[in-house]
Design a protein around this motif. Structure first.
Motif, PDB file in Angstrom:
ATOM      1  N   ALA A  63     -98.739  26.525 -14.238  1.00  0.00           N
ATOM      2  CA  ALA A  63     -98.692  27.614 -15.217  1.00  0.00           C
ATOM      3  C   ALA A  63     -98.091  27.125 -16.527  1.00  0.00           C
ATOM      4  N   THR A  64     -98.619  27.642 -17.634  1.00  0.00           N
ATOM      5  CA  THR A  64     -98.119  27.291 -18.955  1.00  0.00           C
ATOM      6  C   THR A  64     -97.958  28.563 -19.780  1.00  0.00           C
ATOM      7  N   PRO A  65     -96.875  28.710 -20.564  1.00  0.00           N
ATOM      8  CA  PRO A  65     -96.658  29.936 -21.348  1.00  0.00           C
ATOM      9  C   PRO A  65     -97.798  30.197 -22.323  1.00  0.00           C
ATOM     10  N   PHE A  66     -98.012  31.482 -22.649  1.00  0.00           N
ATOM     11  CA  PHE A  66     -99.108  31.842 -23.548  1.00  0.00           C
ATOM     12  C   PHE A  66     -98.819  33.172 -24.231  1.00  0.00           C
ATOM     13  N   THR A  67     -99.532  33.423 -25.292  1.00  0.00           N
ATOM     14  CA  THR A  67     -99.642  34.736 -25.929  1.00  0.00           C
ATOM     15  C   THR A  67    -101.113  34.981 -26.202  1.00  0.00           C
ATOM     16  N   GLY A  68    -101.485  36.239 -26.489  1.00  0.00           N
ATOM     17  CA  GLY A  68    -102.891  36.501 -26.805  1.00  0.00           C
ATOM     18  C   GLY A  68    -103.282  37.929 -26.526  1.00  0.00           C
ATOM     19  N   ARG A  69    -104.515  38.114 -26.053  1.00  0.00           N
ATOM     20  CA  ARG A  69    -105.033  39.459 -25.832  1.00  0.00           C
ATOM     21  C   ARG A  69    -106.106  39.418 -24.743  1.00  0.00           C
ATOM     22  N   VAL A  70    -106.291  40.563 -24.101  1.00  0.00           N
ATOM     23  CA  VAL A  70    -107.364  40.744 -23.126  1.00  0.00           C
ATOM     24  C   VAL A  70    -108.164  41.969 -23.542  1.00  0.00           C
ATOM     25  N   THR A  71    -109.478  41.813 -23.592  1.00  0.00           N
ATOM     26  CA  THR A  71    -110.372  42.901 -23.987  1.00  0.00           C
ATOM     27  C   THR A  71    -111.350  43.197 -22.864  1.00  0.00           C
ATOM     28  N   VAL A  72    -111.456  44.470 -22.480  1.00  0.00           N
ATOM     29  CA  VAL A  72    -112.484  44.921 -21.534  1.00  0.00           C
ATOM     30  C   VAL A  72    -113.509  45.719 -22.330  1.00  0.00           C
ATOM     31  N   SER A  73    -114.771  45.306 -22.259  1.00  0.00           N
ATOM     32  CA  SER A  73    -115.844  45.921 -23.042  1.00  0.00           C
ATOM     33  C   SER A  73    -116.933  46.452 -22.123  1.00  0.00           C
ATOM     34  N   VAL A  74    -117.426  47.650 -22.452  1.00  0.00           N
ATOM     35  CA  VAL A  74    -118.580  48.240 -21.781  1.00  0.00           C
ATOM     36  C   VAL A  74    -119.499  48.754 -22.881  1.00  0.00           C
ATOM     37  N   GLY A  75    -120.639  48.107 -23.061  1.00  0.00           N
ATOM     38  CA  GLY A  75    -121.533  48.491 -24.153  1.00  0.00           C
ATOM     39  C   GLY A  75    -120.823  48.357 -25.487  1.00  0.00           C
ATOM     40  N   ARG A  76    -120.825  49.427 -26.272  1.00  0.00           N
ATOM     41  CA  ARG A  76    -120.165  49.422 -27.577  1.00  0.00           C
ATOM     42  C   ARG A  76    -118.718  49.885 -27.510  1.00  0.00           C
ATOM     43  N   THR A  77    -118.234  50.200 -26.317  1.00  0.00           N
ATOM     44  CA  THR A  77    -116.847  50.648 -26.162  1.00  0.00           C
ATOM     45  C   THR A  77    -115.993  49.492 -25.664  1.00  0.00           C
ATOM     46  N   SER A  78    -114.729  49.464 -26.087  1.00  0.00           N
ATOM     47  CA  SER A  78    -113.841  48.387 -25.654  1.00  0.00           C
ATOM     48  C   SER A  78    -112.388  48.831 -25.748  1.00  0.00           C
ATOM     49  N   THR A  79    -111.549  48.166 -24.990  1.00  0.00           N
ATOM     50  CA  THR A  79    -110.109  48.370 -25.022  1.00  0.00           C
ATOM     51  C   THR A  79    -109.443  47.005 -25.016  1.00  0.00           C
ATOM     52  N   THR A  80    -108.489  46.796 -25.937  1.00  0.00           N
ATOM     53  CA  THR A  80    -107.776  45.524 -26.044  1.00  0.00           C
ATOM     54  C   THR A  80    -106.284  45.756 -25.859  1.00  0.00           C
ATOM     55  N   VAL A  81    -105.656  44.903 -25.064  1.00  0.00           N
ATOM     56  CA  VAL A  81    -104.210  44.969 -24.870  1.00  0.00           C
ATOM     57  C   VAL A  81    -103.632  43.586 -25.131  1.00  0.00           C
ATOM     58  N   PRO A  82    -102.415  43.516 -25.725  1.00  0.00           N
ATOM     59  CA  PRO A  82    -101.773  42.216 -25.967  1.00  0.00           C
ATOM     60  C   PRO A  82    -101.171  41.663 -24.682  1.00  0.00           C
ATOM     61  N   VAL A  83    -101.036  40.338 -24.622  1.00  0.00           N
ATOM     62  CA  VAL A  83    -100.410  39.690 -23.477  1.00  0.00           C
ATOM     63  C   VAL A  83     -99.399  38.674 -23.989  1.00  0.00           C
ATOM     64  N   ASN A  84     -98.351  38.454 -23.200  1.00  0.00           N
ATOM     65  CA  ASN A  84     -97.299  37.508 -23.563  1.00  0.00           C
ATOM     66  C   ASN A  84     -96.691  36.977 -22.280  1.00  0.00           C
ATOM     67  N   GLY A  85     -97.247  35.880 -21.815  1.00  0.00           N
ATOM     68  CA  GLY A  85     -96.826  35.332 -20.533  1.00  0.00           C
ATOM     69  C   GLY A  85     -95.839  34.193 -20.704  1.00  0.00           C
ATOM     70  N   ALA A  86     -94.552  34.542 -20.817  1.00  0.00           N
ATOM     71  CA  ALA A  86     -93.526  33.516 -21.017  1.00  0.00           C
ATOM     72  C   ALA A  86     -93.418  32.575 -19.829  1.00  0.00           C
ATOM     73  N   THR A  87     -93.771  33.061 -18.634  1.00  0.00           N
ATOM     74  CA  THR A  87     -93.705  32.223 -17.437  1.00  0.00           C
ATOM     75  C   THR A  87     -95.067  31.666 -17.042  1.00  0.00           C
ATOM     76  N   GLY A  88     -96.066  31.914 -17.889  1.00  0.00           N
ATOM     77  CA  GLY A  88     -97.407  31.432 -17.576  1.00  0.00           C
ATOM     78  C   GLY A  88     -98.294  32.460 -16.935  1.00  0.00           C
ATOM     79  N   GLN A  89     -97.753  33.671 -16.678  1.00  0.00           N
ATOM     80  CA  GLN A  89     -98.571  34.740 -16.135  1.00  0.00           C
ATOM     81  C   GLN A  89     -97.981  36.089 -16.523  1.00  0.00           C
ATOM     82  N   GLU A  90     -98.819  37.116 -16.520  1.00  0.00           N
ATOM     83  CA  GLU A  90     -98.369  38.468 -16.837  1.00  0.00           C
ATOM     84  C   GLU A  90     -99.294  39.465 -16.175  1.00  0.00           C
ATOM     85  N   GLU A  91     -98.737  40.548 -15.672  1.00  0.00           N
ATOM     86  CA  GLU A  91     -99.536  41.653 -15.155  1.00  0.00           C
ATOM     87  C   GLU A  91     -99.666  42.709 -16.234  1.00  0.00           C
TER      88      GLU A  91
END
Length: 269
Positions: A63-91
């Motif tokens: 595991a390696t630390p990271f920051t970023g975002r996850v986007t779930v898209s269905v057709g023209r609709t989408s939802t994005t949430v930020p992520v910040n995995g200081a330990t290399g993972q995040e729920e």
């Protein structure tokens, strides 16, 4: 996704959004640089929100630390949430309120070790309707009782608890007009506008349609059915079917039996 009657409308759908894949990127052989993104469902029974585990791994699988975002898209609709995995993972939790139902893509874009990593998986998002409805009142329509009323019994998967009350037969539908409970909201508790119609049938024949214009509706709402026994509609048994549609096209529907009569004496005790 949108079929069925009110009693099973807000079912416990297992959203088949299969999010378990590693998207490996080339890494220098000489060092363990960040190499991949891992997306995985952590609660297969959760449909709103979708719960995911996000991780970044290096070329050696650590595991390696990271920051970023996850986007779930269905057709023209989408939802994005930020992520910040200081330990290399995040729920994380991704709300489905803003998503239509259908083929879905989950994409993670992460920064780890000075590199940008991307990973995507494809699945199906079955988004249940926001509200579950049922008829409210005694189901009798008379010259003095000219409204057809509906009650939200589940909202975003949660049952609605109303204050203790026993409406007397002569107070309906005044209760609906006078009491102002919360409006229908999405899973983030933001007011949700809906539109639709109430269709009145006698047997298989449609005899009236009551338009419900786009509006923020209360948890108890009603629609006027005018001229019921003033010559337009004969007394007898009818059915009323309400359909509400939100901005994403998600539909909630319910049917109740109605009795048209010249008086409700003895019928609503």
């Amino acid at each position: 996704m949108r079929g069925g009657r009110a009693g099973v409308r807000q079912r416990a759908v297992v959203t088949a959004l299969v999010l378990a894949a590693v998207a490996a990127l080339p890494a220098p052989v000489a060092e363990a640089a960040p190499a991949g993104v891992w997306l995985q469902r952590t609660d297969p029974l959760s449909t709103d929100p979708i719960r995911l585990q996000v991780a970044a791994v290096d070329a050696d699988g650590f595991a390696t630390p990271f920051t970023g975002r996850v986007t779930v898209s269905v057709g023209r609709t989408s939802t994005t949430v930020p992520v910040n995995g200081a330990t290399g993972q995040e729920e994380i939790e991704v709300p489905t309120t803003a998503l239509a139902g259908g083929s879905a893509t989950a994409t993670a874009v992460l920064r780890a070790g000075g590199r940008t990593l991307r990973g995507s998986v494809v699945g199906i998002a079955d988004v249940p309707p926001t509200v579950e409805l049922r008829g409210f009142g005694c189901g009798v329509v008379t010259p003095k009782r000219t409204r057809v009323a509906w009650q939200v019994v589940r909202l975003n998967g949660r049952p609605i608890s109303y204050p203790a009350w026993t409406p007397a037969s002569d107070t309906f539908p005044a209760y609906v007009r006078s009491v102002r409970p919360s409006v229908i909201t999405d899973s983030l508790d933001q007011p949700l506008r809906t539109r639709g119609a109430v269709v009145i049938r006698r047997g298989a024949k449609r005899v009236a349609t009551i338009a419900l214009p786009s509006a923020q509706r209360r948890l108890l709402f009603s629609a006027p059915w005018r001229g019921t026994v003033a010559g337009r509609f004969a007394p007898g048994a009818y059915t009323a079917t309400v359909t509400l549609v939100d901005a994403l096209g998600r539909t909630s529907t319910a049917t109740q039996q109605l009795l048209v009569a010249r008086s409700d004496a003895g019928r609503c005790a």
